[in-house]
Scaffold this active site. Structure first.
Site, mmCIF file in Angstrom:
data_model
loop_
_atom_site.group_PDB
_atom_site.id
_atom_site.type_symbol
_atom_site.label_atom_id
_atom_site.label_comp_id
_atom_site.label_asym_id
_atom_site.label_seq_id
_atom_site.Cartn_x
_atom_site.Cartn_y
_atom_site.Cartn_z
ATOM 1 N N GLU A 50 1.047 -1.375 -0.098
ATOM 2 C CA GLU A 50 0.237 -0.028 0.036
ATOM 3 C C GLU A 50 1.248 1.230 0.074
ATOM 4 O OE1 GLU A 50 -2.925 0.250 2.981
ATOM 5 O OE2 GLU A 50 -3.995 2.282 2.002
ATOM 6 N N CYS A 241 -6.862 0.814 2.997
ATOM 7 C CA CYS A 241 -7.624 1.754 2.973
ATOM 8 C C CYS A 241 -7.927 2.800 1.594
ATOM 9 C CB CYS A 241 -7.421 3.139 4.030
ATOM 10 S SG CYS A 241 -7.779 2.234 5.556
ATOM 11 N N GLU A 373 -11.695 -2.870 3.800
ATOM 12 C CA GLU A 373 -11.813 -3.231 5.334
ATOM 13 C C GLU A 373 -13.569 -2.339 5.168
ATOM 14 O OE1 GLU A 373 -9.165 -1.418 8.228
ATOM 15 O OE2 GLU A 373 -7.978 -3.034 7.607
HETATM 16 O O1 AHR Z 1 -1.762 -1.253 6.463
HETATM 17 C C1 AHR Z 1 -2.806 0.192 6.892
HETATM 18 C C2 AHR Z 1 -3.653 -0.203 7.157
HETATM 19 O O2 AHR Z 1 -4.430 -1.126 7.649
HETATM 20 C C3 AHR Z 1 -4.548 -0.231 5.837
HETATM 21 O O3 AHR Z 1 -4.763 0.454 4.995
HETATM 22 C C4 AHR Z 1 -5.491 -0.362 6.110
HETATM 23 O O4 AHR Z 1 -6.904 -1.486 5.783
HETATM 24 C C5 AHR Z 1 -5.820 -1.068 7.512
HETATM 25 O O5 AHR Z 1 -7.025 -0.059 8.165
#
Ligand code: AHR
Length: 649
Positions: A50, A241, A373
């Site tokens: 990410e 996210c 999520e």
């Molecule tokens: O890994 C960091 C964040 O943690 C991610 O973006 C999210 O999916 C989770 O809340």
């Protein structure tokens, strides 16, 4: 307190005192074939990427210039210091989706006209290495202008320079290769208009020439190598996210991340303002590391791509905004088109884009995750719409749903029920939890429902105390927990640690698997656990018991075993999480004829608080020894707080 919590607390209480009590006799571990054959997914252990902590821009993506296209929202000159007559112009660039450029005017009356880029918390250059500088430029009249590009060290010296003659009045790409004559972690890039005249500049870019696999729009070699060395089976991308965005407008839109890199529009990064203590208003996504680069990297490191796409919800931690369910078509179309981009023939609309980018062959996409999520009653209704559209067209693609951000509770239970109803192939579970949670949940999957979807442990990390260090102890707890994942490989099909990357000067979230500055990187204690599981995942689960019971916490011990049908090896993993040394004897008699005569023993131990750092990157690393194999009894003394992998060879 719900029943799950009571059970967890009770188990924890039963674990802790035992770990303090001295063990009288060795634990005898019997390795045997399981009652039912369980094969392990070949792609079971993988990575989750990410763009958080400067993971893409300022990290894996090797671009060294920040705000190269002058598109940072409301701040087209952020990251740049200008001097003399320099203005940001907001339309007329050669890239319609990145309309800004800068205009430099040198009247000939003063010499200082130009701009200076600060990089991503500096620009890292190494003595003797070469860097490719490119810029789109035009002179506004037929007299050529001269640009002077200089890399300036953090102490103010010129450590590389080159001239560029701008001869055209049309936008033209100019490129020079420059060599650094000093090493500097926090240099800057300066571009001067050295002659009288007016010159427009756009997309000023600086890359090392030595990138991963030599790609021009490339990745940082050391960081990509750290991924390749994990031999990941699966690669989840691009979040997190970030796929949801703080608003629907800022969600990750994969179509913006493909095609010519100069024309990929910028997006505000989801993680710029989230944490007041880690404020990063200069955090944007260039999408330079986009979906093509992702698929290509997957291919190069042998991982199955697992894209995650927005389901029409903005990040629920930040906003309540959702796309109305009767207006989801473009989101669903994005999902269908992504599959076509990855797998479609070169004659299809999106297969053609892939082909034009240099990859006529399909990327062999097999899975797609919808939503990150999400929680609440509406999410399953949204997911259902995607499933109804994707399944008939692409029945071979496995679809991944979610159980929300937490590993238990009302939402979690509700979502699991709904994922089962919708026949999702896998359910993405997330757990950022304490060491105690990891130890007491190593048996989490022993009694999971086997009739529904499979589990994808899509984000997990042990958070060790308030400092959330990548401590050896956090890695050990993950190793212990993973014995339970390994034992339950029939239900847990994929697992990816999170997050993956963090820049030491620009992180938002800890712990993370790999840390770096502008030149160096370090593999955390947790990285080594991931690597051990991935390299020694085996092909089939074996039973590992002591006194007829699975080994999951008694005396602080956790164990699992697998065989590898390709190599004929037996592999046993044992974690001693207690503060006492433990002796074990491992009995392999029931395994029949074993290939080889030796046992390779990988031992991983260290101070609980020890952390690999950029200055001391190998403080905690596994060590390997080999000894003759006695299949009837392998006696081992396990130091307090240690993890072991034994491999017959
Ligand atoms: O890994 C960091 C964040 O943690 C991610 O973006 C999210 O999916 C989770 O809340």
């Amino acid at each position: 307190m719900n029943t799950k919590l009571i059970k967890t607390a009770a188990l924890f209480l039963s674990l802790t005192p035992a770990s303090l009590v001295a063990q009288n006799s060795p634990t005898e571990i019997i390795i045997d074939q399981p009652k039912k054959e369980i094969s392990i997914q070949p792609n079971m252990y993988g990575i989750f990427f990410e763009d958080i902590n400067f993971a893409a821009d300022g990290g894996l993506y090797a671009e060294m210039v920040k705000n190269r296209s002058f598109e940072f929202v409301n701040s087209p000159l952020m990251g740049w210091t200008t001097y003399g007559q320099v203005t940001a112009v907001d339309n007329g660039s050669c890239f319609e989706r990145n309309p800004h450029f800068v205009r430099l005017t040198n009247t000939g009356l003063r010499s200082g006209v130009g701009l200076l880029n600060e990089g991503f918390r500096g620009i890292g250059v190494e003595k003797g290495k070469t860097y490719r500088l490119s810029v789109y430029a035009r002179s506004t009249n037929s007299t050529p202008t001269i640009l002077k590009a200089t890399i300036i060290s953090s102490t103010g010296f010129n450590i590389a320079n080159q001239e560029i003659k701008v001869e055209n009045t049309n936008w033209t790409k100019y490129e020079v290769v420059i060599t650094a004559n000093e090493t500097d972690f926090k240099a800057k890039l300066r571009i001067d208009l050295a002659t009288a005249g007016t010159c427009d500049l756009e997309h000023i870019s600086l890359f090392p020439t030595d990138t991963w696999m030599g790609h021009e729009n490339g990745l940082r070699k050391d960081l990509a190598q750290a991924l390749a060395d994990l031999k990941p089976g699966v690669f989840r991308f691009p979040g997190g996210c970030i796929i949801e965005g703080n608003t629907l407008e800022t969600r990750y839109q994969w179509k913006n991340s493909v095609g010519p890199v100069e024309n990929r529009p910028i997006n505000e990064n989801r993680w710029n303002y989230t944490f007041q203590h880690r404020f990063a208003p200069d955090y944007f996504q260039t999408y330079g590391l986009g979906f093509f680069e992702f698929f290509q990297l997957c291919e190069e490191i042998g991982a199955d791509p697992l894209p995650v796409i927005s389901c029409g919800f903005a990040c629920q931690f930040e906003s309540k905004v959702k796309q109305p369910i009767d207006q989801l078509d473009c989101y669903i179309q994005d999902a269908l088109d992504l599959i076509e981009f990855a797998n479609g023939p070169a004659t299809s609309t999106w297969g053609k884009v892939r082909t034009e980018m240099g990859h006529p062959k399909p990327f062999n996409l097999k899975m797609l995750s919808i939503g990150n999520e999400q929680w609440g009653e509406e999410f399953p209704l949204y997911l259902e719409k995607f499933i109804q559209a994707i399944r008939p067209k692409y029945p071979e693609i496995k679809l991944v749903g979610t159980a929300g951000p937490y590993p238990d509770g009302k939402d979690f239970d509700y979502l699991w029920k709904e994922m089962t109803r919708l026949k999702a192939d896998l359910v993405d579970e997330h757990y950022y939890r304490s060491p105690e949670w990891f130890l007491s949940n190593a048996n989490r999957y022993d009694n999971y429902d086997r009739k529904g979807p499979k589990v994808f442990a899509g984000e997990y990390a042990c958070h060790d105390g308030d400092s959330k260090k990548n401590s050896f102890y956090s890695a050990l707890c993950e190793a212990a927990f993973l014995t339970g994942i390994e034992r339950n490989a029939d239900i847990v099909h994929l697992a990816t640690y999170a997050p993956l990357f963090a820049h030491v000067d620009a992180w938002q979230w800890k712990p993370d698997m790999i840390w770096y500055d502008n030149l160096r990187s370090v593999r955390s204690a947790n990285w080594y656990v991931q690597q051990l599981y991935s390299l020694y995942k085996g092909t089939n689960v074996l039973s590992a018991t002591a006194n007829g019971k699975i080994i999951s916490g008694e005396n602080g011990l956790f164990a699992s075993a697998v065989s590898d049908k390709n190599t004929q090896q037996v592999i046993v993993k044992i974690a001693n999480t207690s503060n006492q040394k433990r002796t074990v004897s491992i009995d392999l008699k029931k395994m029949g004829a074993l290939k080889g005569k030796n046992i390779k023993h990988i031992e991983y131990t260290g101070e609980n608080g020890a952390e690999n750092t950029l200055d001391n990157p190998t403080l905690v690393v596994p060590t390997t020894k080999s000894s003759p194999l006695n299949p009837t009894k392998i006696e081992l003394e396990l130091p307090a707080f240690s993890f072991h992998v034994l491999i017959t060879e």
